[in-house]
Design a protein around this motif. Structure first.
Motif, PDB file in Angstrom:
ATOM      1  N   SER A  37       0.826  -1.207   0.000  1.00  0.00           N
ATOM      2  CA  SER A  37       0.000   0.000   0.000  1.00  0.00           C
ATOM      3  C   SER A  37       0.859   1.255   0.000  1.00  0.00           C
ATOM      4  N   TYR A  38       0.302   2.292  -0.582  1.00  0.00           N
ATOM      5  CA  TYR A  38       0.936   3.596  -0.656  1.00  0.00           C
ATOM      6  C   TYR A  38      -0.179   4.593  -0.389  1.00  0.00           C
ATOM      7  N   ILE A  39      -0.061   5.347   0.715  1.00  0.00           N
ATOM      8  CA  ILE A  39      -1.135   6.241   1.136  1.00  0.00           C
ATOM      9  C   ILE A  39      -0.556   7.622   1.423  1.00  0.00           C
ATOM     10  N   VAL A  40      -1.173   8.637   0.826  1.00  0.00           N
ATOM     11  CA  VAL A  40      -0.795  10.021   1.084  1.00  0.00           C
ATOM     12  C   VAL A  40      -2.068  10.782   1.424  1.00  0.00           C
ATOM     13  N   ASN A  41      -2.072  11.450   2.587  1.00  0.00           N
ATOM     14  CA  ASN A  41      -3.266  12.192   2.988  1.00  0.00           C
ATOM     15  C   ASN A  41      -3.109  13.688   2.713  1.00  0.00           C
ATOM     16  N   LYS A  42      -4.136  14.452   3.016  1.00  0.00           N
ATOM     17  CA  LYS A  42      -4.187  15.883   2.716  1.00  0.00           C
ATOM     18  C   LYS A  42      -3.037  16.642   3.377  1.00  0.00           C
ATOM     19  N   LYS A  43      -2.728  16.316   4.639  1.00  0.00           N
ATOM     20  CA  LYS A  43      -1.648  17.031   5.329  1.00  0.00           C
ATOM     21  C   LYS A  43      -0.314  16.852   4.609  1.00  0.00           C
ATOM     22  N   MET A  44      -0.068  15.659   4.119  1.00  0.00           N
ATOM     23  CA  MET A  44       1.184  15.415   3.402  1.00  0.00           C
ATOM     24  C   MET A  44       1.200  16.177   2.081  1.00  0.00           C
ATOM     25  N   PHE A  45       0.063  16.215   1.381  1.00  0.00           N
ATOM     26  CA  PHE A  45       0.001  16.986   0.144  1.00  0.00           C
ATOM     27  C   PHE A  45       0.243  18.465   0.428  1.00  0.00           C
ATOM     28  N   ASP A  46      -0.315  18.975   1.534  1.00  0.00           N
ATOM     29  CA  ASP A  46      -0.084  20.370   1.910  1.00  0.00           C
ATOM     30  C   ASP A  46       1.401  20.627   2.159  1.00  0.00           C
ATOM     31  N   MET A  47       2.046  19.699   2.858  1.00  0.00           N
ATOM     32  CA  MET A  47       3.484  19.847   3.113  1.00  0.00           C
ATOM     33  C   MET A  47       4.272  19.801   1.803  1.00  0.00           C
ATOM     34  N   MET A  48       3.899  18.881   0.920  1.00  0.00           N
ATOM     35  CA  MET A  48       4.610  18.740  -0.352  1.00  0.00           C
ATOM     36  C   MET A  48       4.437  19.984  -1.220  1.00  0.00           C
ATOM     37  N   SER A  49       3.264  20.600  -1.158  1.00  0.00           N
ATOM     38  CA  SER A  49       3.010  21.767  -2.005  1.00  0.00           C
ATOM     39  C   SER A  49       3.776  22.997  -1.535  1.00  0.00           C
ATOM     40  N   TYR A  63       3.341  20.504 -11.698  1.00  0.00           N
ATOM     41  CA  TYR A  63       3.149  19.322 -10.857  1.00  0.00           C
ATOM     42  C   TYR A  63       2.798  19.722  -9.427  1.00  0.00           C
ATOM     43  N   PHE A  64       3.477  20.714  -8.883  1.00  0.00           N
ATOM     44  CA  PHE A  64       3.188  21.159  -7.518  1.00  0.00           C
ATOM     45  C   PHE A  64       1.853  21.892  -7.436  1.00  0.00           C
ATOM     46  N   ASP A  65       1.420  22.518  -8.515  1.00  0.00           N
ATOM     47  CA  ASP A  65       0.086  23.119  -8.543  1.00  0.00           C
ATOM     48  C   ASP A  65      -0.991  22.037  -8.458  1.00  0.00           C
ATOM     49  N   ILE A  66      -0.750  20.907  -9.102  1.00  0.00           N
ATOM     50  CA  ILE A  66      -1.681  19.776  -9.023  1.00  0.00           C
ATOM     51  C   ILE A  66      -1.736  19.246  -7.596  1.00  0.00           C
ATOM     52  N   ILE A  67      -0.588  19.121  -6.972  1.00  0.00           N
ATOM     53  CA  ILE A  67      -0.518  18.590  -5.603  1.00  0.00           C
ATOM     54  C   ILE A  67      -1.356  19.427  -4.637  1.00  0.00           C
ATOM     55  N   LYS A  68      -1.389  20.727  -4.855  1.00  0.00           N
ATOM     56  CA  LYS A  68      -2.171  21.610  -3.972  1.00  0.00           C
ATOM     57  C   LYS A  68      -3.652  21.251  -3.972  1.00  0.00           C
ATOM     58  N   ASN A  69      -4.126  20.660  -5.051  1.00  0.00           N
ATOM     59  CA  ASN A  69      -5.552  20.325  -5.162  1.00  0.00           C
ATOM     60  C   ASN A  69      -5.884  18.889  -4.775  1.00  0.00           C
ATOM     61  N   MET A  70      -4.880  18.120  -4.356  1.00  0.00           N
ATOM     62  CA  MET A  70      -5.123  16.717  -4.002  1.00  0.00           C
ATOM     63  C   MET A  70      -5.451  16.581  -2.517  1.00  0.00           C
ATOM     64  N   ASN A  71      -6.376  15.683  -2.215  1.00  0.00           N
ATOM     65  CA  ASN A  71      -6.766  15.428  -0.830  1.00  0.00           C
ATOM     66  C   ASN A  71      -6.323  14.068  -0.322  1.00  0.00           C
ATOM     67  N   ASN A  72      -6.304  13.087  -1.197  1.00  0.00           N
ATOM     68  CA  ASN A  72      -6.068  11.722  -0.748  1.00  0.00           C
ATOM     69  C   ASN A  72      -5.602  10.880  -1.931  1.00  0.00           C
ATOM     70  N   LEU A  73      -4.564  10.103  -1.703  1.00  0.00           N
ATOM     71  CA  LEU A  73      -4.083   9.155  -2.706  1.00  0.00           C
ATOM     72  C   LEU A  73      -3.837   7.834  -2.006  1.00  0.00           C
ATOM     73  N   ARG A  74      -4.422   6.786  -2.545  1.00  0.00           N
ATOM     74  CA  ARG A  74      -4.201   5.443  -1.994  1.00  0.00           C
ATOM     75  C   ARG A  74      -4.019   4.473  -3.143  1.00  0.00           C
ATOM     76  N   VAL A  75      -2.967   3.661  -3.014  1.00  0.00           N
ATOM     77  CA  VAL A  75      -2.694   2.621  -4.005  1.00  0.00           C
ATOM     78  C   VAL A  75      -2.513   1.315  -3.252  1.00  0.00           C
ATOM     79  N   PHE A  76      -3.236   0.298  -3.688  1.00  0.00           N
ATOM     80  CA  PHE A  76      -3.150  -1.035  -3.072  1.00  0.00           C
ATOM     81  C   PHE A  76      -2.882  -2.045  -4.173  1.00  0.00           C
ATOM     82  N   SER A  77      -1.980  -2.989  -3.901  1.00  0.00           N
ATOM     83  CA  SER A  77      -1.749  -4.066  -4.860  1.00  0.00           C
ATOM     84  C   SER A  77      -1.469  -5.362  -4.095  1.00  0.00           C
TER      85      SER A  77
END
Length: 173
Positions: A37-49, A63-77
């Motif tokens: 799993s790979y999980i990124v939440n809103k707080k991490m996106f805020d820090m990254m932006s 790319y960083f402008d896109i990150i500002k609009n992201m809230n949640n990313l989850r990848v499961f395999s």
């Protein structure tokens, strides 16, 4: 005394029922040892932006402008066949709960990749994106990619390209 018992039962119920509030179909995969799993939440996106970007590098700035609009990313395999069935059920449940619509499907010799978007897609903007890749081969991985935020199709294609996922052609224009 009756009020004390009532409040105690209510408190007991809230304490033990609390972990199920706010959980969704995929929460059970987050700590499963059979699932990558790979999980990124809103707080991490805020820090990254907030990372300083070279203003002359337009690609990184975009790319960083896109990150500002992201809230949640989850990848499961997973490769585990039991978990694959659970993932398939979780996708079905998530699609129904979020009222996502199937946007596109691509099938080749090995995989079926399906893209779901929220039902209120207007002018290529949306808030929920789910990509589900399943394989007919029991040795191949199943993957779920979930992205939430204020997004558009160009953003998704950029993210897919940046992550080097081979499914960028499935994303609508």
């Amino acid at each position: 005394m009756r009020n004390f018992i009532t409040y105690t039962l209510l408190l007991f119920t809230l304490i033990f029922a609390r972990p199920t509030f706010g959980q969704d179909s995929f929460s059970k995969f987050e700590n499963n040892k059979e699932v990558n799993s790979y999980i990124v939440n809103k707080k991490m996106f805020d820090m990254m932006s907030n990372v300083k970007v070279d203003p002359s590098n337009q690609q990184e700035k975009a790319y960083f402008d896109i990150i500002k609009n992201m809230n949640n990313l989850r990848v499961f395999s997973t490769n585990n066949n039991v978990v694959k069935d659970q993932m398939r059920q979780a996708v079905t449940q998530h699609v129904a709960n979020k009222k996502l619509i199937q946007h596109s499907t691509e099938r080749n010799q090995q995989n079926t990749v399906t893209v779901y978007l929220d039902k209120n897609v207007k002018d290529s903007n949306f808030s929920d994106f789910l990509l589900y890749m399943e394989s007919d081969d029991s040795n191949q991985q199943h993957m779920v990619f979930i992205l939430e935020g204020k997004l558009n199709t160009k953003d998704i294609k950029t993210i897919m390209h940046k992550m080097d996922l081979p499914v960028k052609d499935l994303i609508p224009n």
